[in-house]
Scaffold this motif. Structure first.
Motif, PDB file in Angstrom:
ATOM      1  N   ASP A  82       0.831  -1.205   0.000  1.00 59.46           N
ATOM      2  CA  ASP A  82       0.000   0.000   0.000  1.00 59.46           C
ATOM      3  C   ASP A  82       0.863   1.252   0.000  1.00 59.46           C
ATOM      4  OD1 ASP A  82      -2.745   1.200   0.323  1.00 59.46           O
ATOM      5  OD2 ASP A  82      -1.819   1.992   2.147  1.00 59.46           O
ATOM      6  N   LEU A  83       1.927   1.230   0.790  1.00 60.24           N
ATOM      7  CA  LEU A  83       2.845   2.372   0.834  1.00 60.24           C
ATOM      8  C   LEU A  83       3.501   2.579  -0.525  1.00 60.24           C
ATOM      9  CD1 LEU A  83       4.455   4.562   2.407  1.00 60.24           C
ATOM     10  CD2 LEU A  83       6.135   2.775   2.939  1.00 60.24           C
ATOM     11  N   VAL A  84       3.995   1.511  -1.130  1.00 59.84           N
ATOM     12  CA  VAL A  84       4.662   1.604  -2.434  1.00 59.84           C
ATOM     13  C   VAL A  84       3.716   2.182  -3.490  1.00 59.84           C
ATOM     14  CG1 VAL A  84       5.620   0.231  -4.323  1.00 59.84           C
ATOM     15  CG2 VAL A  84       6.346  -0.210  -1.974  1.00 59.84           C
ATOM     16  N   ASP A  85       2.474   1.703  -3.523  1.00 59.85           N
ATOM     17  CA  ASP A  85       1.503   2.182  -4.519  1.00 59.85           C
ATOM     18  C   ASP A  85       1.221   3.669  -4.360  1.00 59.85           C
ATOM     19  OD1 ASP A  85       1.360  -0.384  -5.466  1.00 59.85           O
ATOM     20  OD2 ASP A  85      -0.562  -0.861  -4.531  1.00 59.85           O
ATOM     21  N   HIS A  86       1.005   4.110  -3.127  1.00 58.64           N
ATOM     22  CA  HIS A  86       0.655   5.514  -2.903  1.00 58.64           C
ATOM     23  C   HIS A  86       1.855   6.441  -3.122  1.00 58.64           C
ATOM     24  CE1 HIS A  86      -3.009   3.879  -0.974  1.00 58.64           C
ATOM     25  NE2 HIS A  86      -3.522   5.047  -1.307  1.00 58.64           N
ATOM     26  N   VAL A  87       3.047   5.972  -2.751  1.00 64.43           N
ATOM     27  CA  VAL A  87       4.238   6.787  -2.996  1.00 64.43           C
ATOM     28  C   VAL A  87       4.468   6.926  -4.497  1.00 64.43           C
ATOM     29  CG1 VAL A  87       6.753   6.870  -2.779  1.00 64.43           C
ATOM     30  CG2 VAL A  87       5.364   6.273  -0.803  1.00 64.43           C
ATOM     31  N   ALA A  88       4.327   5.833  -5.239  1.00 64.83           N
ATOM     32  CA  ALA A  88       4.525   5.876  -6.692  1.00 64.83           C
ATOM     33  C   ALA A  88       3.535   6.829  -7.351  1.00 64.83           C
ATOM     34  CB  ALA A  88       4.388   4.472  -7.278  1.00 64.83           C
ATOM     35  N   GLY A  89       2.280   6.762  -6.963  1.00 62.69           N
ATOM     36  CA  GLY A  89       1.270   7.635  -7.560  1.00 62.69           C
ATOM     37  C   GLY A  89       1.487   9.094  -7.234  1.00 62.69           C
ATOM     38  N   PRO A 218       0.248   2.706  -9.327  1.00 67.71           N
ATOM     39  CA  PRO A 218       0.230   4.075  -8.796  1.00 67.71           C
ATOM     40  C   PRO A 218      -1.153   4.548  -8.361  1.00 67.71           C
ATOM     41  CG  PRO A 218       1.574   3.954 -10.775  1.00 67.71           C
ATOM     42  CD  PRO A 218       0.862   2.638 -10.656  1.00 67.71           C
ATOM     43  N   ARG A 219      -1.204   5.106  -7.149  1.00 63.24           N
ATOM     44  CA  ARG A 219      -2.435   5.676  -6.590  1.00 63.24           C
ATOM     45  C   ARG A 219      -2.074   6.995  -5.913  1.00 63.24           C
ATOM     46  NH1 ARG A 219      -4.484   1.084  -2.666  1.00 63.24           N
ATOM     47  NH2 ARG A 219      -6.182   2.578  -2.341  1.00 63.24           N
ATOM     48  N   TRP A 220      -2.853   8.012  -6.205  1.00 63.32           N
ATOM     49  CA  TRP A 220      -2.622   9.309  -5.570  1.00 63.32           C
ATOM     50  C   TRP A 220      -2.856   9.169  -4.072  1.00 63.32           C
ATOM     51  CZ3 TRP A 220      -0.281  13.676  -6.534  1.00 63.32           C
ATOM     52  CH2 TRP A 220      -0.534  14.789  -5.726  1.00 63.32           C
ATOM     53  N   GLY A 221      -1.892   9.663  -3.275  1.00 58.65           N
ATOM     54  CA  GLY A 221      -1.999   9.444  -1.834  1.00 58.65           C
ATOM     55  C   GLY A 221      -1.467  10.594  -1.013  1.00 58.65           C
ATOM     56  N   HIS A 224      -2.111   9.989   2.543  1.00 62.08           N
ATOM     57  CA  HIS A 224      -1.647   8.714   3.092  1.00 62.08           C
ATOM     58  C   HIS A 224      -0.577   8.985   4.157  1.00 62.08           C
ATOM     59  CE1 HIS A 224       0.523   4.863   3.243  1.00 62.08           C
ATOM     60  NE2 HIS A 224      -0.601   4.302   2.795  1.00 62.08           N
ATOM     61  N   SER A 225      -0.674   8.302   5.298  1.00 58.90           N
ATOM     62  CA  SER A 225       0.231   8.596   6.423  1.00 58.90           C
ATOM     63  C   SER A 225       1.697   8.374   6.053  1.00 58.90           C
ATOM     64  CB  SER A 225      -0.138   7.736   7.633  1.00 58.90           C
ATOM     65  OG  SER A 225      -0.048   6.349   7.315  1.00 58.90           O
ATOM     66  N   GLY A 226       1.976   7.287   5.326  1.00 54.90           N
ATOM     67  CA  GLY A 226       3.356   7.021   4.921  1.00 54.90           C
ATOM     68  C   GLY A 226       3.879   8.052   3.946  1.00 54.90           C
ATOM     69  N   VAL A 227       3.033   8.455   3.001  1.00 54.85           N
ATOM     70  CA  VAL A 227       3.432   9.473   2.029  1.00 54.85           C
ATOM     71  C   VAL A 227       3.703  10.798   2.729  1.00 54.85           C
ATOM     72  CG1 VAL A 227       2.662  10.818   0.038  1.00 54.85           C
ATOM     73  CG2 VAL A 227       2.216   8.358   0.129  1.00 54.85           C
TER      74      VAL A 227
END
Length: 519
Positions: A82-89, A218-221, A224-227
């Motif tokens: 989940d962190l990887v997806d949101h960071v990538a987006g 990729p997901r816009w985040g 997101h707490s990690g982002v």
């Protein structure tokens, strides 16, 4: 010994890239020399390359890897993905906007980095702005490549990220050899080579990520707490992690006010400095950051300090002789690699001046790469920022002091003052980082440093004495052909390395002085 093996693996991959980098620069020097047109390309490439190091290898990687390591240590695979997806987006969205603005406003961006050209209306300005529109998307592509590399490094997959720079070198070589003659302005081929390299470098990371099950969707985040944690850590590290790059870019800004060729001379000398800095400094920094982050997450302060101590010892043993070797053999190296056809002997002389000045700061440049992760792994980004500001202000003042002084006395290469200022600023940066790590209790030197210092010092003295005794005059190097130059240079480098190793062993250095902390 795992850290030592990983560092050797990354170093070997980086050596491959750097050797190809030298071949690339030999091709560029042969085809384009050192002129206003090459100045225009080097600046059009330096701007996205600078931002790559600032965002991708600098602030982003140093903020992303500790957070990713922290989530990995929790053992929650779903949270990791989940962190990887949101960071990538989020990274993609932000960089798309930056890239669009940079391409549309290329002349404005260039005027910031090359005010001398803009004020004087020099033809290099228009050509460089045109190439910048082509090279600017490299920021987006290489930053996403750095995201992939950060994920792989966190899982101890160092080889593929370390080999990706090879593709940039191959792309530029192909552009110069195959495309340049087909274009109205031949140097424009290099800008297209940079763009193509970014595409390929990103693509080759995908299979390794797929095998880990971490290929991003990729997901816009933004929320997101990690982002948000990564973004919070990135803001100060934009300065703290890349002070050396900012200093080098300031050199380029001032160089645009100097005579034509100054930007190219600094480029070629900086490229030679980048060989040990990239092969060893970047490799060491890449390997120890996830290791330090994991030890901090597991609350192992002794292991944390021991890792830093091991890295500093290894850095000293390798970089000090490299610095002396670059300074003593500056002209022979430049002559052997670049002095053909369009690249004149006068260009060698001028580049050798700045190379010697850069070489003086090599130990400090690499020390910063070792010491800075000691803060970032603990998610302390404020301290390096304060230190970086001090170093940058010092560099700016020293730039003016050295360049004006050298110009006033009529010195033939005032651009040397820019390189010298960067080196002095690097020592200021490294010494303040070291002092603060000691004050915070994060680092305590292990026993045996006095013996290591004495052995390394004795080895360097012996190596310099032998190289100085056997060195040939510049005119002799210029008279030789490529093969004779290469044989002689390889002989001197190998001989210098052998003398250094034997002298350090005679001075009491042993493998056990490096083994502790290398795990």
């Amino acid at each position: 010994m795992q850290l030592l093996k990983s560092t050797a693996k990354v170093g070997a991959a980086t050596i491959t890239s750097r050797v190809l980098g030298f071949i690339r620069d030999m091709v560029l020097a042969r085809y384009f020399g050192a002129s206003g047109e090459t100045d225009a390309f080097f600046l059009a490439f330096k701007i996205p390359n600078f931002m790559r190091r600032l965002f991708a290898e600098g602030s982003f990687s140093l903020a992303f890897v500790p957070v990713l390591s922290e989530v990995r240590a929790s053992g929650d695979q779903r949270a990791l993905k989940d962190l990887v997806d949101h960071v990538a987006g989020t990274l993609t969205g932000i960089l798309l906007a930056i890239t669009a603005v940079g391409m549309l406003a290329a002349p404005v961006v260039l005027a910031i980095f090359a005010p001398g050209w803009a004020i004087e209306g020099r033809p290099e300005f228009a050509l460089s702005a045109e190439m910048l529109r082509i090279t600017f998307p490299y920021i987006l592509l290489i930053s996403l490549t750095a995201l992939a590399g950060g994920i792989l490094n966190t899982f101890d997959r160092f080889l593929i990220p370390a080999l990706t720079p090879v593709l940039l070198n191959l792309s530029l070589i192909a552009a110069a050899v195959l495309l340049s003659a087909r274009l109205e302005v031949p140097v424009m081929a290099l800008a297209w080579g940079v763009f193509a390299a970014g595409m390929v470098q990103l693509a080759v990371q995908a299979p390794a990520l797929l095998r880990l099950g971490l290929l991003p969707r990729p997901r816009w985040g933004w929320r997101h707490s990690g982002v948000r944690k990564i973004l919070h850590l990135m803001i100060p590290t934009l300065i703290g992690s890349s002070v050396a790059q900012i200093n080098l870019l300031l050199d380029t800004v001032i160089a645009t006010f100097l005579i034509s060729g100054s930007v190219s001379w600094l480029y070629y000398s900086d490229r030679l400095l980048e060989f040990p800095l990239g092969v060893f400094g970047v490799a060491l920094s890449t390997v120890i950051l996830p290791n330090l982050s994991l030890k901090f997450a597991r609350q192992n302060p002794h292991g944390f300090s021991a890792t830093l101590d091991w890295a500093l010892r290894l850095a000293l043993i390798i970089t000090l002789p490299a610095a002396f070797g670059l300074a003593v053999l500056a002209a022979p190296i430049l002559t052997t690699l670049f002095q053909y056809e369009a690249f004149q002997m006068s260009d060698v002389d001028m580049s050798a001046l700045s190379l010697a000045a850069y070489a003086a700061g090599l130990p400090a440049f690499i020390a910063v790469k070792v010491l800075a992760p000691g803060f970032y792994a603990r998610q302390d980004t404020r301290t390096p920022v304060k230190i970086a500001i001090t170093a940058m202000v010092s560099n700016m003042l020293l730039n003016l002091l050295f360049v004006v002084s050298l110009t006033y006395v009529g010195f033939r290469g005032p651009h040397m003052g820019l390189a010298l200022a960067s080196s002095v600023a690097a020592y200021i940066n490294a010494s303040l980082l070291y002092r603060m790590l000691r004050r915070q209790g994060a680092y305590r030197p292990e026993a045996g440093w006095a013996r290591v210092l004495l052995a390394v010092g004795f080895g360097c003295l012996a190596m310099v004495a032998v190289l100085a005794w056997l060195s040939d005059p510049p005119a002799q190097w210029a008279a030789w052909g490529a093969s004779s130059r290469t044989y002689r240079l390889v002989f001197l480098i190998v001989l210098g390395a052998v003398v250094y190793v034997l002298a350090t062993l005679a001075g009491g250095l042993r493998l056990r002085h490096l083994a502790k902390g290398a795990s």
